[in-house]
Design a protein around this motif. Structure first.
Motif, PDB file in Angstrom:
ATOM      1  N   LEU A   1       1.645  11.441  -0.151  1.00 33.04           N
ATOM      2  CA  LEU A   1       1.304   9.840   0.300  1.00 33.04           C
ATOM      3  C   LEU A   1      -0.200  10.523  -0.534  1.00 33.04           C
ATOM      4  CD1 LEU A   1       0.906   7.206   1.967  1.00 33.04           C
ATOM      5  CD2 LEU A   1      -0.803   8.318   3.663  1.00 33.04           C
ATOM      6  N   ALA A   2      -0.672   9.923  -1.580  1.00 30.84           N
ATOM      7  CA  ALA A   2      -2.172  10.211  -2.030  1.00 30.84           C
ATOM      8  C   ALA A   2      -2.922   9.183  -1.592  1.00 30.84           C
ATOM      9  CB  ALA A   2      -1.506  10.040  -3.363  1.00 30.84           C
ATOM     10  N   GLU A   3      -4.096   9.607  -1.033  1.00 29.16           N
ATOM     11  CA  GLU A   3      -5.451   9.214  -1.401  1.00 29.16           C
ATOM     12  C   GLU A   3      -6.341   9.083  -2.876  1.00 29.16           C
ATOM     13  OE1 GLU A   3      -9.054   9.992   2.212  1.00 29.16           O
ATOM     14  OE2 GLU A   3      -8.967  11.719   0.468  1.00 29.16           O
ATOM     15  N   ASP A   4      -5.730   9.787  -3.602  1.00 27.13           N
ATOM     16  CA  ASP A   4      -6.341   9.643  -4.436  1.00 27.13           C
ATOM     17  C   ASP A   4      -5.378   9.364  -5.447  1.00 27.13           C
ATOM     18  OD1 ASP A   4      -7.346   9.521  -7.355  1.00 27.13           O
ATOM     19  OD2 ASP A   4      -8.967  10.760  -7.198  1.00 27.13           O
ATOM     20  N   SER A   5      -3.723   8.778  -6.079  1.00 22.62           N
ATOM     21  CA  SER A   5      -2.965   8.338  -7.077  1.00 22.62           C
ATOM     22  C   SER A   5      -3.491   9.562  -8.274  1.00 22.62           C
ATOM     23  CB  SER A   5      -2.231   7.442  -6.889  1.00 22.62           C
ATOM     24  OG  SER A   5      -2.147   7.026  -5.169  1.00 22.62           O
TER      25      SER A   5
ATOM     26  N   ASP B   1       2.666   1.773  -3.678  1.00 19.52           N
ATOM     27  CA  ASP B   1       1.519   2.377  -4.493  1.00 19.52           C
ATOM     28  C   ASP B   1       1.338   3.972  -3.707  1.00 19.52           C
ATOM     29  OD1 ASP B   1       1.347  -0.098  -5.514  1.00 19.52           O
ATOM     30  OD2 ASP B   1      -0.223  -0.713  -4.202  1.00 19.52           O
ATOM     31  N   ARG B   2       1.283   4.055  -2.757  1.00 21.50           N
ATOM     32  CA  ARG B   2       0.269   5.475  -2.739  1.00 21.50           C
ATOM     33  C   ARG B   2       1.427   6.797  -2.020  1.00 21.50           C
ATOM     34  NH1 ARG B   2      -3.707   5.060   2.433  1.00 21.50           N
ATOM     35  NH2 ARG B   2      -3.593   7.327   1.802  1.00 21.50           N
TER      36      ARG B   2
ATOM     37  N   GLY C   1       0.247  10.043   6.765  1.00 18.32           N
ATOM     38  CA  GLY C   1       0.073  10.784   5.444  1.00 18.32           C
ATOM     39  C   GLY C   1      -0.160  12.229   6.111  1.00 18.32           C
TER      40      GLY C   1
ATOM     41  N   LEU D   1      -2.186   4.098   7.048  1.00 17.21           N
ATOM     42  CA  LEU D   1      -1.660   5.032   6.258  1.00 17.21           C
ATOM     43  C   LEU D   1      -2.350   6.971   6.304  1.00 17.21           C
ATOM     44  CD1 LEU D   1      -0.503   2.862   3.030  1.00 17.21           C
ATOM     45  CD2 LEU D   1       0.182   3.216   5.434  1.00 17.21           C
ATOM     46  N   ASP D   2      -3.423   7.136   6.520  1.00 17.10           N
ATOM     47  CA  ASP D   2      -3.884   8.132   6.608  1.00 17.10           C
ATOM     48  C   ASP D   2      -3.224   8.956   7.544  1.00 17.10           C
ATOM     49  OD1 ASP D   2      -5.429   8.031   3.731  1.00 17.10           O
ATOM     50  OD2 ASP D   2      -7.267   7.945   5.067  1.00 17.10           O
TER      51      ASP D   2
ATOM     52  N   ASP E   1       1.003  -1.148   0.244  1.00 19.46           N
ATOM     53  CA  ASP E   1       0.264   0.035  -0.417  1.00 19.46           C
ATOM     54  C   ASP E   1       0.803   0.980   0.182  1.00 19.46           C
ATOM     55  OD1 ASP E   1      -2.612  -1.377  -0.031  1.00 19.46           O
ATOM     56  OD2 ASP E   1      -2.753  -0.963   2.539  1.00 19.46           O
TER      57      ASP E   1
ATOM     58  N   ALA F   1      -3.874  14.694  -2.252  1.00 22.49           N
ATOM     59  CA  ALA F   1      -2.564  14.306  -1.569  1.00 22.49           C
ATOM     60  C   ALA F   1      -3.319  14.539  -0.178  1.00 22.49           C
ATOM     61  CB  ALA F   1      -1.434  15.212  -1.245  1.00 22.49           C
TER      62      ALA F   1
END
Length: 325
Positions: free
Chosen positions: A293-297, A184-185, A242, A238-239, A181, A276
């Motif tokens: 760190l992306a929520e919507d890459s 990816d993020r 971020g 992870l959030d 994860d 982000a």
């Protein structure tokens, strides 16, 4: 011919507390991640005597003392070569001055290759300490120990820096799911600004030695954020990690002048409005790479692309400095 490879790195929390001006008084802690972008060093024995170097410049000299490249000169000096007959070539996936720890990666790869060329094995801890000795003790560079240690060990690693200079390395206790994860993020974008970290780190070093309270309080807080980052990552939150990155960047910007600039601040704000969760400049500051760190890459990538920023996609490296050939 010996070919050695060392990974570059990203900082995941606590960066800046690895300088001796801080950890000798207060102890340091950080988390770093080695990535699959590398510095390569080849070492071979040419047909004729002499020292032949190929990096961004070309050197051909008869003795170690004549070598212009500071790190190569000191590393060769440690070998006590009587009749030098060696050729060294260096390559890198990403240029120096971009905040990914290339100097430490280069030094560890160089030492690994030189000592393997003489059939000597260097374990990660010894390799990292030798690299630190060259950069910090011999060359008096105002750097910390993060880059050399994460290059030598690889992986997602926590480092504790003791008051006496000792370093404890332990792997970040994260699940495979969290690692995937995170890969990816976490997105890296090159700002187009390159810089030498020495100016910013020298200011931090001087102010820490002078017991500047604003600098020390900033670094105390950054170290605490490092511990919070470890807790968030090991629990898979992870959030939350971020959000800690965002908090880290807001405090890091206050550390010294030149840490950021108007353009970088604008890009950061655009990223935060386009997917982000949090982010920061990787490395000492002043340029290099923005990491988010992306929520919507997808949304974040498109926003940064519109701004003209180049993305460098990566995975984590768990091998550290190694001999390829």
């Amino acid at each position: 011919m010996i070919i050695a490879r060392s990974p570059l790195r990203v900082s995941l929390g606590g960066g800046g507390t690895d300088l001796p001006s801080y950890y000798t008084e207060h102890g340091g802690f950080l988390i770093a991640g080695a990535i699959d972008k590398y510095v390569y060093v080849t070492v071979s024995r040419p047909f004729i005597e002499g020292i032949f170097l190929k990096y961004s410049q070309i050197e051909s000299v008869a003795s170690v003392s004549e070598v212009k490249h500071n790190i190569i000169r000191e590393a060769l000096g440690m070998l006590n070569l009587i009749t030098p007959q060696i050729e060294i070539i260096t390559l890198a996936d990403i240029p120096a001055g971009t905040g990914l720890g290339s100097s430490g990666s280069f030094t560890t790869a160089l030492l690994k290759a030189l000592y393997m060329h003489r059939r000597n094995l260097l374990l990660p801890e010894t390799l990292a300490e030798m690299a630190c000795h060259i950069e910090m003790d011999l060359l008096k560079e105002p750097v910390g120990k993060q880059d050399q240690y994460i290059a030598a060990y690889g992986g997602l690693t926590c480092f504790t820096f003791d008051n006496n200079g000792g370093v404890k390395a332990e792997p970040l206790k994260v699940s495979f799911e969290t690692i995937h994860d995170l890969e990816d993020r976490l997105l890296l974008f090159f700002t187009g600004f390159s810089r030498k970290s020495g100016t910013i780190l020298r200011d931090q070093n001087t102010r820490s030695q002078q017991n500047d309270q604003s600098m020390l309080e900033n670094l105390h807080y950054i170290k605490e954020l490092g511990f919070r980052s470890r807790e968030a990552l090991e629990s898979g939150a992870l959030d939350r990690f971020g959000a800690i990155m965002h908090e880290h960047w807001q405090h890091k910007k206050k550390r010294t002048l030149g840490m950021s600039n108007g353009k970088i601040d604008d890009w950061y704000e655009i990223a935060m409005k386009n997917g982000a969760v949090g982010g920061k400049l990787v490395g000492a500051g002043g340029g290099g790479f923005l990491m988010f760190l992306a929520e919507d890459s997808v949304k974040l990538r498109h926003a940064m692309l519109r701004e003209g920023l180049q993305e460098v996609r990566f995975r984590f490296d768990f091998e550290g400095t190694k001999i390829l050939v």
